[in-house]
Design an enzyme around this catalytic site. Structure first.
Site, PDB file in Angstrom:
ATOM      1  NE  ARG A  15      10.530  -4.604  -1.992  1.00 40.93           N
ATOM      2  CZ  ARG A  15       9.281  -4.930  -2.317  1.00 40.93           C
ATOM      3  NH1 ARG A  15       8.618  -5.785  -1.585  1.00 40.93           N
ATOM      4  NH2 ARG A  15       8.708  -4.394  -3.363  1.00 40.93           N
ATOM      5  CB  SER A  42       6.744  -2.021  -0.231  1.00 42.49           C
ATOM      6  OG  SER A  42       5.477  -2.305  -0.737  1.00 42.49           O
ATOM      7  CG  HIS A  43       4.063  -5.514   1.404  1.00 42.28           C
ATOM      8  ND1 HIS A  43       4.332  -5.106   0.119  1.00 42.28           N
ATOM      9  CD2 HIS A  43       4.265  -6.857   1.422  1.00 42.28           C
ATOM     10  CE1 HIS A  43       4.676  -6.164  -0.605  1.00 42.28           C
ATOM     11  NE2 HIS A  43       4.642  -7.230   0.159  1.00 42.28           N
ATOM     12  CE  LYS A  73       7.795  -0.293  -4.429  1.00 43.26           C
ATOM     13  NZ  LYS A  73       6.388  -0.257  -3.985  1.00 43.26           N
ATOM     14  CG  ASP A 106       1.238  -0.629   0.313  1.00 42.01           C
ATOM     15  OD1 ASP A 106       0.896   0.558   0.131  1.00 42.01           O
ATOM     16  OD2 ASP A 106       2.030  -1.231  -0.448  1.00 42.01           O
ATOM     17  CG  ASP A 113       5.068   1.871  -1.031  1.00 44.58           C
ATOM     18  OD1 ASP A 113       4.224   0.986  -0.820  1.00 44.58           O
ATOM     19  OD2 ASP A 113       5.775   1.906  -2.062  1.00 44.58           O
ATOM     20  CG  ASP A 173       2.765   0.680  -4.051  1.00 41.19           C
ATOM     21  OD1 ASP A 173       2.389  -0.017  -3.089  1.00 41.19           O
ATOM     22  OD2 ASP A 173       3.896   0.583  -4.560  1.00 41.19           O
ATOM     23  NE  ARG A 174       0.727  -4.531  -1.615  1.00 45.80           N
ATOM     24  CZ  ARG A 174       0.571  -5.508  -0.728  1.00 45.80           C
ATOM     25  NH1 ARG A 174      -0.396  -6.404  -0.865  1.00 45.80           N
ATOM     26  NH2 ARG A 174       1.359  -5.596   0.300  1.00 45.80           N
ATOM     27  CG  HIS A 233       0.273  -3.200  -6.626  1.00 48.96           C
ATOM     28  ND1 HIS A 233       1.070  -2.119  -6.337  1.00 48.96           N
ATOM     29  CD2 HIS A 233       0.732  -4.225  -5.873  1.00 48.96           C
ATOM     30  CE1 HIS A 233       1.992  -2.479  -5.449  1.00 48.96           C
ATOM     31  NE2 HIS A 233       1.799  -3.752  -5.150  1.00 48.96           N
TER      32      HIS A 233
END
Length: 456
Positions: free
Chosen positions: A12, A100-101, A110, A239, A241, A243-244, A321
């Site tokens: 990242r 992501s966030h 990822k 979020d 992407d 996944d949350r 998650h």
């Protein structure tokens, strides 16, 4: 800066400063070589709504092509759909380009190879190889060849089939896609299931014009909360992407550990994995109800690895998650987690009422202490030494769990201090049976951290 973008469980960094043509092509080349070495013949590559996605995709694919692996373009999608492309046996490996966030100037990768996350020591090895490639001034030409593959349709079909029993559900739902990648698949699924759903900000837009795509921040949930003041009965936030998840009722914002407890109510003798930030209530109540709870390290890659080793049915992080192995593949998928919540409601479970039955505890949200990448782990080691010597203001220590930072358990509460694996901060959280004890633990540990920082 290349050194710092290889984190514990993903890569990242900031577009152009860290993730530029030179670094991304070098990462692609060495990642492609590693995949081939492990027997992977092909890789699917997808991306979220970040504005830098197109450039980074081109550079990454050029590196992968230089390595000689077959590359497939699965397009703009939530990260879990990228995982699905491997777990559904369509591809040997997957790379999701996602920030992501993180703030919008960030992006990252990822990585999954043969259903395993690629993280930890593997990422550090990849870093060394990428640095060597850059130092050697290896020329990697532009080569944007990638075969387009529609995995989104297969994913949507799978979810619609799995949750066909929710069709025409009589429940007013509000969902906030936050202009993230979930908007690429969610509207069609809701339409097929004929859900009574209002979908906010479904169009993916890397400027995130309505609010930042981080549902763990209360300020990003204000539109859902507003909707819940009216006719809507339940709300979900995603979020960037996908996944949350955030789950909101008219009365509360349900955290990931509380969700795990709720899910466990309809599972038979579930084996449930939590992380070090989870409430003691979650562990105790799952065990009391015939399940078996385990505590592990924070981080999606750490959790997926532990799930395999411990034969876990479901895992959760406080941040939202949620990982289901029962009836699913064992990776974190916010959209799937949402439908499992809707199932609970359909089965007559009153989410608020069930949580009200839990023993009363007082807890803080995550409290972050800013530091530097180089100092954060040293601070944790120094804290361990202080605790070993004894801190006289503290109640009697019942147990110290040091699998991920330090979780100190007392008779009536606990304190957690750990180094974040993704940002230069120390993360703390406190929980106790009384408000007074929570404040006391917070004060003692914050003073300890302050003293350690000053002494460095």
């Amino acid at each position: 800066m290349l050194e710092e973008i290889f984190r514990e469980y993903d890569i990242r960094g900031i577009y152009e400063r860290d993730l530029n043509e030179t670094s991304v092509k070098a990462i692609g080349l060495n990642l492609g070589r590693e995949m081939l070495k492990r027997g992977a013949k092909n890789v699917s590559v997808g991306y979220d709504a970040r504005l830098s996605a197109e450039d980074i995709f081109g550079w990454l694919v050029s590196g992968l092509n230089a390595a000689g692996i077959d590359v497939f373009d699965i397009g703009l999608l939530p990260t879990p759909v990228g995982y699905f492309s491997v777990f559904n046996d369509k591809f040997d490996a997957n790379i999701m380009i996602t920030g992501s966030h993180n703030p919008k100037e960030y992006n990252g990768f990822k990585i999954t190879i043969f259903k395993d996350s690629y993280f930890g020591a593997d990422l550090q090895k990849l870093k060394d190889e990428a640095v060597s490639t850059i130092k050697a001034k290896t020329q990697i030409k532009d080569d944007f060849r990638a075969i387009k593959f529609d995995i989104a349709s297969e994913y949507k079909k799978f979810i619609i089939y799995q949750f066909a029993h929710l069709k025409n559900m009589k429940l007013k739902i509000v969902m906030d896609c936050a202009n993230g990648a979930v908007g690429a698949v969610l509207p069609e699924i809701c339409k097929s299931l004929n859900l009574d759903a209002e979908i906010l900000y479904p169009n993916p837009d890397g400027n995130f014009p309505n609010h930042h795509p981080d549902p763990s921040e209360e300020k990003n949930l204000k539109d859902i909360k507003e909707a819940l003041k009216g006719e809507f009965e339940i709300g979900f936030g995603f979020d960037g992407d996908g996944d949350r998840i955030a789950v909101l009722t008219k009365n509360r914002n349900i955290k990931g550990d509380e969700l795990a407890y709720l899910y466990s109510l309809v599972m038979k003798n579930p084996r449930v994995l939590g992380e070090v930030k989870c409430s003691q209530n979650m562990y105790d109540e799952i065990d009391k109800n015939g399940g078996k709870s385990f505590m592990g390290k924070t981080g999606h890659s750490n959790i997926k690895k532990a799930m395999k080793e411990l034969n876990i049915d479901m895992a959760a992080e406080v941040s939202g998650h949620i990982f289901f192995k029962e009836r699913y593949f064992g990776f974190d998928d916010a959209l799937y987690a949402m439908f499992r919540v809707l199932e609970l409601v359909q089965k007559g479970i009153n989410l608020d009422a069930e949580l009200e039955k839990l023993p009363k505890v007082f807890s803080t949200d995550e409290i972050k202490v800013e530091t530097s990448e180089s100092k954060k782990f040293k601070i944790i080691e120094a804290l361990k030494l202080e605790l070993a010597k004894g801190v006289k203001e503290l109640p009697e220590v019942k147990e110290i769990i040091d699998i991920d930072g330090v979780r100190v358990r007392f008779e009536d509460g606990w304190a957690l201090v750990r180094a974040s694996n993704t940002t230069p901060v120390i993360v703390t959280r406190f929980e106790a049976k009384s408000e007074e004890l929570v404040k006391k633990l917070q004060s003692i540990f914050m003073n300890l951290l302050d003293s350690i920082k000053k002494g460095m």
